[in-house]
Design a protein around this motif. Structure first.
Motif, PDB file in Angstrom:
ATOM      1  N   PRO A 104     -23.938   1.478 -15.890  1.00 22.04           N
ATOM      2  CA  PRO A 104     -24.740   2.615 -16.335  1.00 22.04           C
ATOM      3  C   PRO A 104     -26.221   2.433 -15.985  1.00 22.04           C
ATOM      4  CG  PRO A 104     -23.148   2.052 -18.017  1.00 22.04           C
ATOM      5  CD  PRO A 104     -23.069   0.972 -16.961  1.00 22.04           C
ATOM      6  N   PHE A 105     -26.793   3.451 -15.370  1.00 23.69           N
ATOM      7  CA  PHE A 105     -28.173   3.422 -14.882  1.00 23.69           C
ATOM      8  C   PHE A 105     -28.745   4.804 -15.150  1.00 23.69           C
ATOM      9  CE2 PHE A 105     -31.087   1.568 -11.514  1.00 23.69           C
ATOM     10  CZ  PHE A 105     -31.991   2.614 -11.495  1.00 23.69           C
ATOM     11  N   GLU A 106     -29.763   4.871 -15.996  1.00 21.03           N
ATOM     12  CA  GLU A 106     -30.352   6.158 -16.351  1.00 21.03           C
ATOM     13  C   GLU A 106     -31.858   6.132 -16.114  1.00 21.03           C
ATOM     14  OE1 GLU A 106     -28.770   8.945 -17.090  1.00 21.03           O
ATOM     15  OE2 GLU A 106     -26.820   7.959 -17.046  1.00 21.03           O
ATOM     16  N   ILE A 107     -32.394   7.319 -15.932  1.00 19.84           N
ATOM     17  CA  ILE A 107     -33.809   7.501 -15.639  1.00 19.84           C
ATOM     18  C   ILE A 107     -34.401   8.373 -16.742  1.00 19.84           C
ATOM     19  CG2 ILE A 107     -35.464   8.391 -13.952  1.00 19.84           C
ATOM     20  CD1 ILE A 107     -33.111   8.015 -11.856  1.00 19.84           C
ATOM     21  N   PHE A 108     -35.537   7.939 -17.302  1.00 18.07           N
ATOM     22  CA  PHE A 108     -36.167   8.639 -18.415  1.00 18.07           C
ATOM     23  C   PHE A 108     -37.667   8.801 -18.150  1.00 18.07           C
ATOM     24  CE2 PHE A 108     -32.543   6.296 -20.044  1.00 18.07           C
ATOM     25  CZ  PHE A 108     -31.868   7.269 -20.768  1.00 18.07           C
ATOM     26  N   SER A 109     -38.231   9.830 -18.757  1.00 16.30           N
ATOM     27  CA  SER A 109     -39.681  10.023 -18.653  1.00 16.30           C
ATOM     28  C   SER A 109     -40.413   9.432 -19.858  1.00 16.30           C
ATOM     29  CB  SER A 109     -40.024  11.510 -18.493  1.00 16.30           C
ATOM     30  OG  SER A 109     -39.527  12.239 -19.586  1.00 16.30           O
ATOM     31  N   GLU A 110     -39.678   9.133 -20.923  1.00 14.25           N
ATOM     32  CA  GLU A 110     -40.279   8.577 -22.141  1.00 14.25           C
ATOM     33  C   GLU A 110     -39.544   7.303 -22.563  1.00 14.25           C
ATOM     34  OE1 GLU A 110     -43.004   9.747 -23.591  1.00 14.25           O
ATOM     35  OE2 GLU A 110     -43.116  11.444 -22.190  1.00 14.25           O
ATOM     36  N   LEU A 111     -40.299   6.302 -22.970  1.00  5.73           N
ATOM     37  CA  LEU A 111     -39.718   5.029 -23.395  1.00  5.73           C
ATOM     38  C   LEU A 111     -38.791   5.210 -24.602  1.00  5.73           C
ATOM     39  CD1 LEU A 111     -39.503   1.975 -23.051  1.00  5.73           C
ATOM     40  CD2 LEU A 111     -41.578   1.753 -24.440  1.00  5.73           C
ATOM     41  N   ASP A 112     -39.181   6.049 -25.547  1.00  7.25           N
ATOM     42  CA  ASP A 112     -38.350   6.273 -26.736  1.00  7.25           C
ATOM     43  C   ASP A 112     -36.960   6.771 -26.366  1.00  7.25           C
ATOM     44  OD1 ASP A 112     -40.448   5.472 -28.309  1.00  7.25           O
ATOM     45  OD2 ASP A 112     -41.008   7.491 -28.955  1.00  7.25           O
ATOM     46  N   GLU A 113     -36.874   7.623 -25.348  1.00  2.52           N
ATOM     47  CA  GLU A 113     -35.574   8.136 -24.900  1.00  2.52           C
ATOM     48  C   GLU A 113     -34.709   7.009 -24.344  1.00  2.52           C
ATOM     49  OE1 GLU A 113     -36.812  10.945 -21.955  1.00  2.52           O
ATOM     50  OE2 GLU A 113     -37.106  12.549 -23.410  1.00  2.52           O
ATOM     51  N   ALA A 114     -35.335   6.125 -23.576  1.00  2.00           N
ATOM     52  CA  ALA A 114     -34.599   4.996 -22.997  1.00  2.00           C
ATOM     53  C   ALA A 114     -34.103   4.048 -24.085  1.00  2.00           C
ATOM     54  CB  ALA A 114     -35.480   4.250 -22.002  1.00  2.00           C
ATOM     55  N   ILE A 115     -34.916   3.829 -25.107  1.00  6.52           N
ATOM     56  CA  ILE A 115     -34.517   2.949 -26.203  1.00  6.52           C
ATOM     57  C   ILE A 115     -33.337   3.548 -26.966  1.00  6.52           C
ATOM     58  CG2 ILE A 115     -35.259   2.007 -28.426  1.00  6.52           C
ATOM     59  CD1 ILE A 115     -38.074   1.641 -27.106  1.00  6.52           C
ATOM     60  N   LEU A 116     -33.392   4.847 -27.231  1.00  4.20           N
ATOM     61  CA  LEU A 116     -32.264   5.508 -27.909  1.00  4.20           C
ATOM     62  C   LEU A 116     -30.985   5.390 -27.092  1.00  4.20           C
ATOM     63  CD1 LEU A 116     -33.970   8.734 -29.321  1.00  4.20           C
ATOM     64  CD2 LEU A 116     -33.079   6.795 -30.627  1.00  4.20           C
ATOM     65  N   TRP A 117     -31.104   5.599 -25.767  1.00  7.41           N
ATOM     66  CA  TRP A 117     -29.945   5.468 -24.882  1.00  7.41           C
ATOM     67  C   TRP A 117     -29.408   4.034 -24.914  1.00  7.41           C
ATOM     68  CZ3 TRP A 117     -29.548   2.650 -20.196  1.00  7.41           C
ATOM     69  CH2 TRP A 117     -28.375   2.888 -19.474  1.00  7.41           C
ATOM     70  N   ALA A 118     -30.316   3.050 -24.858  1.00  4.79           N
ATOM     71  CA  ALA A 118     -29.908   1.639 -24.867  1.00  4.79           C
ATOM     72  C   ALA A 118     -29.167   1.298 -26.160  1.00  4.79           C
ATOM     73  CB  ALA A 118     -31.128   0.736 -24.703  1.00  4.79           C
ATOM     74  N   GLU A 119     -29.681   1.759 -27.274  1.00  2.00           N
ATOM     75  CA  GLU A 119     -29.031   1.488 -28.555  1.00  2.00           C
ATOM     76  C   GLU A 119     -27.646   2.150 -28.621  1.00  2.00           C
ATOM     77  OE1 GLU A 119     -29.682  -0.603 -30.806  1.00  2.00           O
ATOM     78  OE2 GLU A 119     -31.815  -1.027 -30.648  1.00  2.00           O
ATOM     79  N   LYS A 120     -27.555   3.388 -28.134  1.00  2.00           N
ATOM     80  CA  LYS A 120     -26.273   4.094 -28.128  1.00  2.00           C
ATOM     81  C   LYS A 120     -25.268   3.378 -27.214  1.00  2.00           C
ATOM     82  CE  LYS A 120     -24.265   8.623 -27.245  1.00  2.00           C
ATOM     83  NZ  LYS A 120     -24.512   9.998 -26.802  1.00  2.00           N
ATOM     84  N   LEU A 121     -25.730   2.979 -26.034  1.00  2.00           N
ATOM     85  CA  LEU A 121     -24.870   2.267 -25.092  1.00  2.00           C
ATOM     86  C   LEU A 121     -24.378   0.960 -25.709  1.00  2.00           C
ATOM     87  CD1 LEU A 121     -23.770   2.504 -22.177  1.00  2.00           C
ATOM     88  CD2 LEU A 121     -25.760   1.193 -21.443  1.00  2.00           C
ATOM     89  N   TYR A 122     -25.278   0.250 -26.376  1.00  2.00           N
ATOM     90  CA  TYR A 122     -24.891  -0.997 -27.038  1.00  2.00           C
ATOM     91  C   TYR A 122     -23.829  -0.734 -28.107  1.00  2.00           C
ATOM     92  CZ  TYR A 122     -24.884  -5.165 -29.830  1.00  2.00           C
ATOM     93  OH  TYR A 122     -24.464  -6.269 -30.525  1.00  2.00           O
ATOM     94  N   GLU A 123     -24.086   0.241 -28.958  1.00  2.00           N
ATOM     95  CA  GLU A 123     -23.136   0.562 -30.041  1.00  2.00           C
ATOM     96  C   GLU A 123     -21.755   0.915 -29.470  1.00  2.00           C
ATOM     97  OE1 GLU A 123     -23.501   0.067 -33.269  1.00  2.00           O
ATOM     98  OE2 GLU A 123     -25.514  -0.692 -32.858  1.00  2.00           O
ATOM     99  N   GLN A 124     -21.720   1.683 -28.395  1.00  2.00           N
ATOM    100  CA  GLN A 124     -20.444   2.058 -27.754  1.00  2.00           C
ATOM    101  C   GLN A 124     -19.740   0.827 -27.191  1.00  2.00           C
ATOM    102  OE1 GLN A 124     -21.773   4.993 -24.950  1.00  2.00           O
ATOM    103  NE2 GLN A 124     -21.545   6.680 -26.411  1.00  2.00           N
ATOM    104  N   SER A 125     -20.518  -0.110 -26.678  1.00  2.00           N
ATOM    105  CA  SER A 125     -19.929  -1.286 -26.024  1.00  2.00           C
ATOM    106  C   SER A 125     -19.319  -2.276 -26.999  1.00  2.00           C
ATOM    107  CB  SER A 125     -20.981  -1.995 -25.169  1.00  2.00           C
ATOM    108  OG  SER A 125     -21.879  -2.734 -25.990  1.00  2.00           O
ATOM    109  N   VAL A 126     -19.727  -2.219 -28.250  1.00  2.00           N
ATOM    110  CA  VAL A 126     -19.206  -3.182 -29.236  1.00  2.00           C
ATOM    111  C   VAL A 126     -18.169  -2.569 -30.165  1.00  2.00           C
ATOM    112  CG1 VAL A 126     -21.229  -4.680 -29.182  1.00  2.00           C
ATOM    113  CG2 VAL A 126     -21.126  -2.817 -30.859  1.00  2.00           C
ATOM    114  N   LYS A 127     -17.876  -1.288 -29.979  1.00  2.00           N
ATOM    115  CA  LYS A 127     -16.835  -0.650 -30.794  1.00  2.00           C
ATOM    116  C   LYS A 127     -15.480  -1.249 -30.433  1.00  2.00           C
ATOM    117  CE  LYS A 127     -18.768   3.843 -31.814  1.00  2.00           C
ATOM    118  NZ  LYS A 127     -18.689   5.278 -31.566  1.00  2.00           N
ATOM    119  N   PRO A 128     -14.634  -1.464 -31.447  1.00  2.00           N
ATOM    120  CA  PRO A 128     -13.314  -2.053 -31.174  1.00  2.00           C
ATOM    121  C   PRO A 128     -12.416  -1.112 -30.401  1.00  2.00           C
ATOM    122  CG  PRO A 128     -13.682  -1.772 -33.549  1.00  2.00           C
ATOM    123  CD  PRO A 128     -14.883  -1.265 -32.828  1.00  2.00           C
TER     124      PRO A 128
END
Length: 128
Positions: A104-128
């Protein structure tokens, strides 16, 4: 999110968080494959056996050798890569760089958006 550590790599600074790191490369630098060695040492120290997302906050103008992405994507616990910039040239370059990366590789104009995406991606990756 709590900041764990800030590291100066010479070519830029990384700020380490629990599920992601934010890298700011210095003005005029060129990121080469050998720069991955520094990144790997940091990953071994802070993210050993733990998934994380790499966020590059492109505040400065610098060059990236696309071969870096071939090596970076080999990092097993790296689950995503984000580019943050509001400069058109950076965004166009990121679209090309994305072609060299198979995670997964995403492009954002705001750092906050990238952080939200990173947290969501992390949460999805650790779901059983």
């Amino acid at each position: 999110m709590k900041k764990f550590k800030q590291i100066d790599f010479g070519i830029g600074q990384a700020t380490i968080y629990e599920h992601y790191l934010i890298m700011i490369i210095n003005q005029g630098e060129t990121v080469h494959v050998k720069c991955n060695t520094m990144l790997l040492d940091t990953i071994d120290k802070f993210y050993k056996n733990k998934k994380f997302v790499y966020i590059t906050h492109r505040l400065n103008s610098y060059a990236v050798n696309p071969a870096v992405y071939h090596e970076t994507q080999k990092i097993e616990n790296l689950i995503g890569f984000a580019v943050v910039s509001n400069k058109e040239m950076d965004l166009n370059n990121a679209k090309i760089e994305k072609l060299f990366f198979n995670k997964p590789f995403e492009i954002f104009s705001e750092l906050d958006e990238a952080i939200l995406w990173a947290e969501k991606l992390y949460e999805q990756s650790v779901k059983p």
